[in-house]
Design an enzyme around this catalytic site. Structure first.
Site, mmCIF file in Angstrom:
data_model
loop_
_atom_site.group_PDB
_atom_site.id
_atom_site.type_symbol
_atom_site.label_atom_id
_atom_site.label_comp_id
_atom_site.label_asym_id
_atom_site.label_seq_id
_atom_site.Cartn_x
_atom_site.Cartn_y
_atom_site.Cartn_z
ATOM 1 N N GLY A 16 -1.455 34.730 -23.046
ATOM 2 C CA GLY A 16 -2.175 35.389 -21.952
ATOM 3 C C GLY A 16 -2.050 34.646 -20.640
ATOM 4 O O GLY A 16 -3.007 34.535 -19.886
ATOM 5 N N ALA A 17 -0.838 34.153 -20.351
ATOM 6 C CA ALA A 17 -0.653 33.318 -19.153
ATOM 7 C C ALA A 17 -0.224 34.121 -17.932
ATOM 8 O O ALA A 17 0.203 33.551 -16.938
ATOM 9 C CB ALA A 17 0.374 32.224 -19.443
ATOM 10 N N GLY A 20 -5.365 35.193 -14.442
ATOM 11 C CA GLY A 20 -6.638 34.526 -14.705
ATOM 12 C C GLY A 20 -6.506 33.069 -15.118
ATOM 13 O O GLY A 20 -5.668 32.316 -14.610
ATOM 14 N N GLY A 22 -5.409 31.694 -17.895
ATOM 15 C CA GLY A 22 -4.138 31.318 -18.523
ATOM 16 C C GLY A 22 -3.065 30.994 -17.507
ATOM 17 O O GLY A 22 -2.323 30.014 -17.642
ATOM 18 N N TYR A 194 -16.155 42.063 -29.100
ATOM 19 C CA TYR A 194 -15.626 40.936 -28.318
ATOM 20 C C TYR A 194 -16.349 39.644 -28.677
ATOM 21 O O TYR A 194 -15.716 38.617 -28.955
ATOM 22 C CB TYR A 194 -15.773 41.218 -26.813
#
Length: 323
Positions: A16-17, A20, A22, A194
């Site tokens: 997830g880079a 945000g 990441g 979540y």
């Protein structure tokens, strides 16, 4: 940089880079001289993001992964190994949060999408890459899983309902497929899905530590870098929420943390000597301590339940095809 220097470079995989926390963690580690594998779904988006934050071209490589798909996770590991690089750190950062959906979405294997992406995909990735981390040429390889204050009802930020509750893992035990969508086997609640997935993340870290730290020397840890209220994690929320939440965190709760600072904190936990203790959940406090110092925080009662950790491990291993 010549070939030998490149070989000696420490390598980190960050899921997830592309945005945000990441993305900022990738930038911060690249600035420290690390080679960053940006493991993401959308390659073009990730390339544009890396250029936007001005990461040097030779400091990163973008590789495709869809954490919701167990086949994609296995393919990613094969592709990484084919490159012949050693692995020094893994950061499990990617997460999805879909608070407004009424019906569960499903992964390719038929599992509820939030838990499949945030927990099961990372659970498989961690287990597959343990071998690579063990062979790391660095003195002390690290595996870091991102946490959140919302996993913990003992904290103010975790008291807002619905609260996480894994029950006795009825959903996992029964295969976690249609019509079952929640780990506890109860009615679908997207926000709870979540939070449940984030409890599983902390249980995974603690169980990895218990099972493997002593024999492998790998440092396993989690962190809550503070409330990053501007993160794309909230892109599926009401527009008004996206506008007001950062202001609320900045001026009312004083819990606000910029994406840049949170990324720097992730980089510290990955690379700095003072974070070499395994089995710790690092936090800077929900109200950002004035001295800016981190501390090992007590996780939620559910996330520190050793019996739950063992049951979560066994059932997750079965669901991802490791058992």
């Amino acid at each position: 940089m010549n070939g030998m220097e490149k070989d000696r470079q420490s390598t980190v995989i960050i899921t997830g880079a592309s945005s945000g926390v990441g993305l900022q963690a990738a930038k911060a580690l690249a600035q420290r001289g690390w080679h960053v594998i940006m493991a993401c779904r959308d390659l073009d988006k990730t390339e544009k993001a890396a250029q936007t934050v001005e990461m040097p071209q030779d400091s990163y490589r973008i590789m495709q992964i869809d954490l919701a798909s167990l086949e994609s996770v296995r393919q990613f590991v094969n592709n990484f190994r084919a490159r012949g690089k050693s692995l020094n750190a893994l950061v499990c950062n990617a997460a999805i949060y879909m608070p407004l959906i009424k019906e569960p979405l499903r992964s390719p294997e038929g599992y509820e999408l939030t838990v499949a992406t945030n927990h099961l995909g990372h659970f498989l990735l961690c287990n597959l890459l343990l071998e690579d981390l063990k062979k790391s040429q660095s003195v002390e390889p690290r595996l870091v899983i991102l946490g959140t204050v919302t996993h913990n009802p003992d904290e103010l930020g975790g008291k807002i309902p619905p609260r996480p509750n894994l029950g006795d893992f009825k959903g996992f035990a029964e295969g976690f497929k249609e019509p079952i969508s929640m780990i506890d086997g109860n009615k679908f609640e997207p926000v709870k899905a979540y939070k449940d997935s984030k409890v599983c993340n902390v249980l995974t870290m603690r169980e990895l530590h218990r099972r493997y730290h002593e024999s492998t020397g790998i440092t396993f840890s989690s962190l809550y870098p503070g409330c990053v209220a501007t993160t794309p994690l909230f892109r599926n929320h009401y527009p008004l929420f996206q506008k007001l939440f950062p202001l609320f965190q900045k001026y009312i709760t004083k819990g606000f943390v910029s994406e840049e600072l949170s990324g720097e904190r992730v980089a510290e936990v990955v690379a700095d000597p003072e974070y070499s203790q395994s089995g710790i959940y690092w936090s800077w406090g929900n109200r950002q301590k004035k001295d800016g110092k981190s501390f090992g925080q007590k996780v939620s009662p559910e996330a520190r339940d050793d019996e739950k950790a063992a049951r979560m491990w066994d059932l997750s291993a079965k669901l991802v095809g490791l058992a």
